[in-house]
Each structure stands twice: as C-alpha cells, then as structure tokens.
Design a protein around this motif. Structure first.
Motif, PDB file in Angstrom:
ATOM      1  N   VAL A 126       9.580  13.414 -20.374  1.00  0.00           N
ATOM      2  CA  VAL A 126      10.776  12.628 -20.628  1.00  0.00           C
ATOM      3  C   VAL A 126      10.623  11.956 -21.994  1.00  0.00           C
ATOM      4  O   VAL A 126       9.594  11.327 -22.270  1.00  0.00           O
ATOM      5  N   PHE A 127      11.640  12.104 -22.853  1.00  0.00           N
ATOM      6  CA  PHE A 127      11.608  11.555 -24.205  1.00  0.00           C
ATOM      7  C   PHE A 127      12.814  10.657 -24.441  1.00  0.00           C
ATOM      8  O   PHE A 127      13.874  10.831 -23.819  1.00  0.00           O
ATOM      9  N   GLN A 173       7.727   9.932 -26.424  1.00  0.00           N
ATOM     10  CA  GLN A 173       7.511  10.396 -25.060  1.00  0.00           C
ATOM     11  C   GLN A 173       7.409   9.202 -24.128  1.00  0.00           C
ATOM     12  O   GLN A 173       6.567   8.330 -24.301  1.00  0.00           O
ATOM     13  N   LEU A 174       8.284   9.155 -23.124  1.00  0.00           N
ATOM     14  CA  LEU A 174       8.337   8.034 -22.195  1.00  0.00           C
ATOM     15  C   LEU A 174       7.495   8.268 -20.953  1.00  0.00           C
ATOM     16  O   LEU A 174       6.934   7.328 -20.397  1.00  0.00           O
ATOM     17  N   ASN A 175       7.404   9.500 -20.534  1.00  0.00           N
ATOM     18  CA  ASN A 175       6.659   9.778 -19.310  1.00  0.00           C
ATOM     19  C   ASN A 175       6.413  11.266 -19.183  1.00  0.00           C
ATOM     20  O   ASN A 175       7.073  12.079 -19.849  1.00  0.00           O
ATOM     21  N   MET A 176       5.458  11.610 -18.319  1.00  0.00           N
ATOM     22  CA  MET A 176       5.217  13.002 -17.958  1.00  0.00           C
ATOM     23  C   MET A 176       4.989  13.069 -16.460  1.00  0.00           C
ATOM     24  O   MET A 176       4.176  12.319 -15.913  1.00  0.00           O
ATOM     25  N   VAL A 214      19.859  16.534 -20.887  1.00  0.00           N
ATOM     26  CA  VAL A 214      20.209  15.392 -21.738  1.00  0.00           C
ATOM     27  C   VAL A 214      21.114  14.471 -20.929  1.00  0.00           C
ATOM     28  O   VAL A 214      22.115  14.928 -20.361  1.00  0.00           O
ATOM     29  N   HIS A 215      20.748  13.192 -20.855  1.00  0.00           N
ATOM     30  CA  HIS A 215      21.586  12.256 -20.104  1.00  0.00           C
ATOM     31  C   HIS A 215      22.896  12.032 -20.849  1.00  0.00           C
ATOM     32  O   HIS A 215      22.925  11.951 -22.078  1.00  0.00           O
ATOM     33  N   VAL A 246      18.058   9.287 -23.271  1.00  0.00           N
ATOM     34  CA  VAL A 246      16.867   9.980 -22.786  1.00  0.00           C
ATOM     35  C   VAL A 246      17.163  11.463 -22.596  1.00  0.00           C
ATOM     36  O   VAL A 246      18.296  11.855 -22.292  1.00  0.00           O
ATOM     37  N   ILE A 247      16.118  12.280 -22.782  1.00  0.00           N
ATOM     38  CA  ILE A 247      16.194  13.708 -22.497  1.00  0.00           C
ATOM     39  C   ILE A 247      14.962  14.082 -21.686  1.00  0.00           C
ATOM     40  O   ILE A 247      13.982  13.339 -21.640  1.00  0.00           O
ATOM     41  N   ALA A 248      15.014  15.233 -21.041  1.00  0.00           N
ATOM     42  CA  ALA A 248      13.870  15.713 -20.270  1.00  0.00           C
ATOM     43  C   ALA A 248      13.704  17.204 -20.507  1.00  0.00           C
ATOM     44  O   ALA A 248      14.683  17.941 -20.686  1.00  0.00           O
TER      45      ALA A 248
END
Length: 255
Positions: free
Chosen positions: A198-199, A205-208, A180-181, A186-188
């Motif tokens: 990345v959410f 969901q922002l990226n994978m 968790v940032h 954002v979290i991963a």
C-alpha cells in the motif's frame, strides 16, 4: 444489482444477489466479438461508469465497445488506435464519457467519447504489458496511475508530459494487480509472490500485507485482483487460491 464479466467477454447482471436462493439473472450478453489474429482468446477487460450507465469492454480486439445498459444496446465503439491488445481499462467516475486504457506494449491512452477523434492523448511509460490503470484521486481528468507486469508503477499527467513525474519500483517482475482509491490518496498493488503493498500517492510505502489477519497467520495466495471501497478505507483482495480477503482500518495504515 451485481455485474459479472468473464475473460471471454460475456457479461451477466444479477438482481437480488444478496438473498440466498433468490438471485435472479436480469440480463446477459456478449460484450466483444472475435479477437485479433493469433490471439487464443479475447482476454476481455471491462469497467462500469456509474455517471453514464455505460459499460466499456475491450481486450484482444481492435476497439473498445461502449454499452449503454439503460437501453441494453451498443452506444458506440472506439478505435483502440494500437496494434497491441487493451490489457487494462478504467472509466472515470468523476468526468463522464472519459476513460483510460493500457496496452500490452506498455502504452496508455486517454479517451473522451464526446470528441470527434475520441482519443485525447497517448504516452508509453512502460516497456512491458500494463496490468492495472486508473485515474488518480481528485478532479483532474489527466492524472493517472499505471502499473506493468514488470513491477513498476508510474504516475503521469498526460496533459503536461508524456513521461512519469513519479515512479515506484513496487514488485520485481511479479505485479499482477493495481487498485487506486477514488477519494483517499492511497493505492495498492498485488503480487504473484503472495503479498500486497500500500502506497501514498507521493510514493511512500504505507504498509505491506503478507498474511491473513487470523490466529493461524497463513500467507495470502498469489494476488489476482484488488479493489478499494469507493468511500471507506477498505481493500478487497482476490487470490488464485479462490479466497477473497478484506482489509480495513489499521490493516492498511503505516506500522
């Protein structure tokens, strides 16, 4: 200074660690003693709190040990208040002497060592072992994010409701790491199936990430740990194949 902990509860602190052949061991000690009956090892989990200079350590023991590194002594021990092990631990970097812990039975607990009872509240949002837990970005001391090995990620406000107000089914039975940032929303999460998701803290969901960012494009290894830079949008990922990857900028942005 660089602090390194191992699963048996031993800790080493190194100085001048960035200078080749000049690294020096500053101090070393055992943060935990013994383990629960039936446990094969301590399976220690530790976290550092910059505000206080405390190192929190637990695992297959019945308490959380609080070490004051300024004087290199045990400050106190916190009864874990659970029959299960402590499988994840995170100290608040905003509110001193507060920490949150996740257990092997899926429960989470918020502690404040300034209070007499030390334990503030308890919830059980998961049915499986918790592998990652942290405070959400911001100043709220009761909002946390937790993740279990079953692949579910829960967002909780421990003051208002013991049930999650947001859940993400991130990985099916393969979640191994959560980050968790500290400031960015954002979290991963990482998977043993060799990918990272990345959410946003709203659940989008922002990226994978599946591959190393190189011309070869080889897959990353089974993810074992994740950590965000405290200020920049950079994510470090460790894998069981011994490689560490760092993702930055557009690698973590939505595509």
């Amino acid at each position: 200074m660089l602090l390194v902990a191992s699963s048996d509860g031993s800790v080493r602190v190194w100085k001048d660690y960035t200078q080749r052949d000049k690294q020096k061991l500053a101090t070393a000690w055992q943060t935990t003693q013994g383990h629960r009956p039936g446990a094969r090892s301590v399976n220690a989990v530790v976290d550092w709190q910059q505000l206080t200079g405390f190192l929190y350590a637990s695992g297959e023991i019945s308490s959380i040990m609080v070490w004051d590194l300024r004087i290199e002594q045990l400050a106190c021990s916190i009864p874990s208040s659970t029959e299960s092990c402590i499988s994840a631990l995170s100290a608040s970097q905003v509110h001193d002497r507060q920490l949150v812990a996740g257990s092997g039975d899926g429960s989470v607990r918020l502690y404040d060592i300034r209070t007499k009872e030390m334990i503030v509240c308890t919830a059980r949002p998961h049915a499986h072992r918790i592998v990652g837990i942290d405070f959400q970005p911001g100043l709220d001391p009761a909002k946390i994010v937790s993740a279990s090995q079953a692949g579910d990620i829960h967002f909780l406000d421990l003051r208002n409701n013991n049930m999650p107000y947001l859940s993400i089914d991130a990985h099916r039975g393969s979640l191994t790491a959560l980050a968790v940032h500290r400031h960015a929303p954002v979290i991963a999460s990482g998977s043993a199936k060799q990918y990272i998701k990345v959410f946003s803290i709203t659940g989008e969901q922002l990226n994978m990430v599946r591959y190393h960012n190189s011309f070869m494009g080889q897959r990353i290894g089974p993810v074992s740990c994740l950590s965000f830079h405290p200020y920049n949008i950079q994510l470090a990922a460790g894998a069981t194949d011994g490689f560490v990857s760092i993702y930055s900028g557009e690698n973590l942005q939505a595509r």
